[in-house]
Write an enzyme that holds these catalytic residues in place. Structure first.
Site, PDB file in Angstrom:
ATOM      1  CB  VAL A  32      13.734  26.758  37.485  1.00 32.69           C
ATOM      2  CG1 VAL A  32      14.815  26.567  36.430  1.00 32.69           C
ATOM      3  CG2 VAL A  32      14.278  27.530  38.670  1.00 32.69           C
ATOM      4  CG  ASP A  87      13.634  35.798  34.715  1.00 33.51           C
ATOM      5  OD1 ASP A  87      12.881  35.686  35.684  1.00 33.51           O
ATOM      6  OD2 ASP A  87      13.619  35.033  33.720  1.00 33.51           O
ATOM      7  CE  LYS A 127      13.135  31.681  34.996  1.00 35.16           C
ATOM      8  NZ  LYS A 127      12.919  31.913  33.578  1.00 35.16           N
ATOM      9  N   GLY A 170       5.332  30.788  29.116  1.00 33.41           N
ATOM     10  CA  GLY A 170       3.968  30.785  28.573  1.00 33.41           C
ATOM     11  C   GLY A 170       2.989  30.381  29.656  1.00 33.41           C
TER      12      GLY A 170
END
Ligand code: ADP
Ligand code: ASP
Ligand code: MG
Length: 824
Positions: free
Chosen positions: A612, A681, A685, A801
């Site tokens: 997360v 998604d 989480k 990222g």
């Protein structure tokens, strides 16, 4: 008169001609006039001679060839080292010896059994051959004064008793004086290992007995120092074959050295020291192959060093346990027990009795276990029959691990450290003994775990780096970034924290690369590219969970449910897991219970901060809040970098579908943007966080507003993008209606503790709302708790990222290392 100095060279130091030349140079560099040099047989020769006796007993036809091989090996040495008459004389003597041995072995073949005296006689030739050769060689070099060959059987007289060979000192001293009736400079080349008994029969000092020979000669000659030369730099903090990171111990007290030798530090024969100790002669352990190293000094009062000096292990141990209520308060049980064992020549290595007196347990060499059990059953026959003793349990295949150091006396926390290190490495302790000298803590463990236990305790005392065996699954963008980050930090972690993160396996979906040592992190890409081994998850995990390394961590950088399915088994086996993969934690609750149970069972750590908010401290923050007693009321936030980006940048001037297309082109979305737009998604989480808060949520319980139009849910990815513009109008309508009320659209996930609900969807928020003002792909999470009530706690920053996600995984990996004892 000048003092004698004793040098002893072990079998490895006189293994071949090059070794003998090296030994000669060492002796010639020692300018002291009186040297007594004890030699072992050339490496492997004693074993080979004893094997010949055994073959003869079995009437094998190999005996003759085996003996000839030994002869030729020594002839070869003579050809390299001697010339002319000395060589001829040596080879002739050797030939006569071999003829004698052939005769003896022939007799053994006929009788099919060899008496101890015969075995001793044959075994002793190795030392005779090595010393004769070496003394002729040293003499020929002409750089040492008066080289004399000394047959130790003319001097050392012993009597074998239950504790091994005992030296008859008076007799031996008289014989020394008559054999060495000369004065002044001399270089004595003395046979190690062999001696004579009082009746004049040849005997030996037991396996590895040349160390003992050296110390006996040290005492007889009242030597100033004894130097034991071998093939390692000194006494090491652990057996280097089991713990490659072991380090040389500068100095040891006699007592420490004795404990280490007794408990298996093979570098020294345990009996070696007694004669030297009695006369306070210092012993040096040195490396023939690196004579410049100082080595280890063993003496009465060494300079103080670390609390724990060394850790050893002995294998092939059996643990016997005598148990019964009938022993409580009855004096003399131990006496009867150990008396009976003594009568049958069984030596006990370790004893442990609980203060309840309900059981006595002791460790002995495994090969004596059967006999010991029988002895106990006979000795306590009536107690067993009457039930006062319930059972005699025998546990084979154990090892004893001993932690040794004078400094342990009076120091606190040493035992805790031993057991802490063993516990963290998943090693079960079966019995414990600590002598009142507090110089030694010994534990009995399963033999299969000996090597891992040794390494764990060794690094637990910072005698070697903390080694963690790591297997990385999924060297893609995140996994690759992680390996690069580890490469950049490896040296610093080793230097500052003594932490050795050893990547021993990398597996992609197709192939895997396994290394016995480690995959060099600086060139992991090449290593992975070069490996052609097909991926095999079971074998991969087995390899990473090597028995000889104390700790194993699997880093799962995939998004695969199949890999996640393996977690319970790995955790139960004691393998730690670190992952950014959401599949396990968002699977059904039943699976999570299995995970929790497996963690308990294996004592393994499982960390998943990066599932997360990538590297943002979201899960750890939530945990800290709960564990310090705060109550979480609500957690809400923007958990998708992609959706954050879409709504941060879309101002209505272009259609929503072109923003999606542009984001995909810039790599901000999954290959199929529906994976982001569906909100799945975010839902995953959210339930990971919800479960962390104690909510029993399934994925299906999440109220989910998907941004994928129903009509486009089933088509291919290209078709989806082609048709998305058809749904731009309703999207724009939502934006405009929000704007009309001075609000913005944001895709938000919300957990409500009181209602036990999770909601994911598009919300209209005030422009001043914290979620309305984040940068591009940032994530933001807001915790509303009892303590953070009016002014909630906010964690915000880049939430996607490769670099930040990898950093989150890396931080977890370091956290596991710290849990396992690394000093970070
Ligand atoms: P030598 O032939 O010189 O008598 P040994 O083989 O008997 O040599 O003993 C040296 C070996 O002991 C070393 O090569 C090493 O592998 C082993 N060893 C076991 N434990 C230790 C220890 N704690 N320190 C040093 N060496 C050890
Ligand atoms: N050669 C003997 C042995 O191998 C003695 C020694 O090397 O110390 O046991
Ligand atoms: Mg030895």
């Amino acid at each position: 008169m000048d003092h004698w100095f004793v040098h002893k060279f072990g079998g490895s130091s006189v293994a071949d001609a090059a070794c003998m030349r090296r030994v000669a140079s060492i002796l010639e560099a020692d300018t002291r006039p009186r040297l007594a040099v004890v030699l072992s047989a050339c490496r492997g020769v004693t074993d080979a001679l004893l094997e010949l006796v055994q073959l003869a007993e079995q009437q094998s036809t190999e005996v003759g060839a085996g003996l000839e091989r030994l002869r030729l090996r020594h002839v070869g040495l003579a050809e390299e080292l001697l010339d002319g008459e000395p060589r001829q004389a040596y080879v002739e003597r050797l030939g006569r010896d071999c003829a004698d041995i052939a005769g003896i072995l022939h007799t053994v073949q006929l009788i099919r059994s060899a008496a101890v005296t015969v075995r001793d006689l044959v075994a002793g030739f190795g030392e005779i051959w090595s010393t004769r050769l070496f003394s002729a060689y040293l003499h020929a070099r002409g750089r040492r004064p008066r080289v004399e060959w000394i047959d130790a059987r003319d001097i050392v007289t012993v009597e074998w008793g239950p504790l091994g060979p005992g030296v008859l000192w008076e007799l031996s001293r008289t014989r020394t004086l008559s054999a060495l009736s000369f004065e002044g400079a001399a270089t004595l080349i003395i046979t190690g290992f062999i001696a004579r008994d009082a009746q004049g029969l040849q005997t030996t000092l037991g396996r590895n007995g040349s160390d003992f020979s050296a110390s006996i000669f040290g005492a007889l000659l009242e030597a100033a120092e004894i130097h034991i030369w071998t093939d390692v730099d000194g006494v090491l903090s652990a057996d280097p074959r089991l713990v490659p990171d072991s380090t040389v111990i500068d100095s040891l007290s006699y007592n420490e050295a004795m404990e280490l030798a007794y408990f298996g530090a093979k570098v020294l024969h345990p009996q070696t020291m007694a004669p030297a100790i009695a006369r306070g002669i210092p012993i040096w352990i040195r490396n023939t192959f690196a004579p410049d190293h100082t080595g280890t000094l063993i003496c009465e009062h060494p300079t103080s060093g670390p609390t724990v000096k060394g850790i050893t292990s002995i294998d092939r141990i059996a643990l016997l346990n005598l148990e019964g209520a009938g022993m409580i308060g009855v004096p003399g049980t131990a006496h009867r027990l150990f008396g009976a064992l003594r009568d049958h020549g069984i030596s006990v290595i370790l004893i442990s009795q609980g203060s309840s007196e309900h059981s006595i347990c002791f460790a002995i060499p495994e090969q004596q276990a059967g006999r010991a059990e029988q002895v106990l059953r006979v000795s306590f026959e009536s107690e067993l029959r009457q039930g006062q003793i319930q059972e005699v349990a025998v546990n084979r295949g154990c090892s004893i691990l001993a932690v040794v150091g004078d400094g342990m006396a009076g120091a606190h926390g040493v035992a805790a450290k031993v057991f802490g290190a063993l516990g963290a490495a998943g090693v079960n302790v079966r019995a414990i003994a600590q002598g009142a000298s507090e110089r030694n803590i010994s534990v009995v463990i399963d033999g299969r775990q000996a090597s891992r236990a040794l390494r764990a305790v060794h690094s637990g005392f910072y005698l070697s780096p903390h080694t963690i065996s790591i297997g990385l699954i999924g060297p893609g963008v995140v996994g690759g970034a992680l390996l690069d980050q580890m490469a950049s930090q490896a040296e610093r972690l080793m230097r500052d924290s003594h932490l050795d993160l050893r990547v021993r396996g990398v597996m992609s979906s197709r192939s895997m690369c396994l290394a016995d040592g480690e995959i060099p992190l600086s060139r992991w890409r090449e290593a992975v590219k070069e490996s052609s081994e097909p991926a095999d998850l079971t074998r991969f995990v087995e390899h990473v969970h090597a028995d000889h390394l104390p700790h194993a961590v699997i880093v799962d950088c995939t998004a695969s449910a199949e890999v996640a399915a393996g977690y319970p088994a790995w955790l139960a086996a004691g393998i730690h897991i670190v992952t950014p993969n959401k599949k396990a934690n968002s699977a059904e609750l039943a699976f999570l219970s299995r995970l929790a149970e497996a963690r308990r069972q294996g004592g393994a750590h499982y960390l998943y901060e990066a599932t997360v908010g990538a590297g943002l401290p979201v899960i750890q923050t939530l945990r800290d809040l709960r564990e310090t007693g705060d109550r979480i009321h609500r957690v809400e936030g923007i958990f998708s970098g992609t959706l954050a980006y879409l709504f941060n940048t879309w101002d209505g001037s272009v259609p929503f579908s072109s923003v999606v297309r542009a984001a995909k082109a810039q790599g901000y979305t999954e290959p199929d943007p529906r994976d982001d737009l569906s909100g799945m998604d975010v839902a995953r989480k959210l339930i990971i966080l919800g479960r962390e808060m104690g909510l029993r949520l399934e994925l299906a319980d999440v109220e989910l507003e998907s941004l994928v139009p129903d009509a486009l849910a089933g088509c291919g990815p290209d078709e989806f993008l082609a048709h998305l513009p058809e749904f731009d109008a309703p999207m724009l309508a939502r934006l405009e209606s929000a704007r009309a009320r001075s609000r913005v659209l944001r895709y938000v996930g919300t957990l409500d503790a009181a209602a036990g609900q999770a909601h994911v969807g598009l919300l209209e928020l005030e422009r001043s709302h914290p979620f309305a003002n984040i940068n591009l792909t940032d994530n933001v999470v807001r915790f509303v708790t009892s303590r953070y009530d009016q002014n909630p706690l906010i964690v915000q920053g880049p939430g996607a990222g490769p670099a930040v996600t990898a950093a989150g995984v890396f931080a977890d990996l370091l956290r596991v290392s710290a849990y396992l004892g690394a000093k970070l």
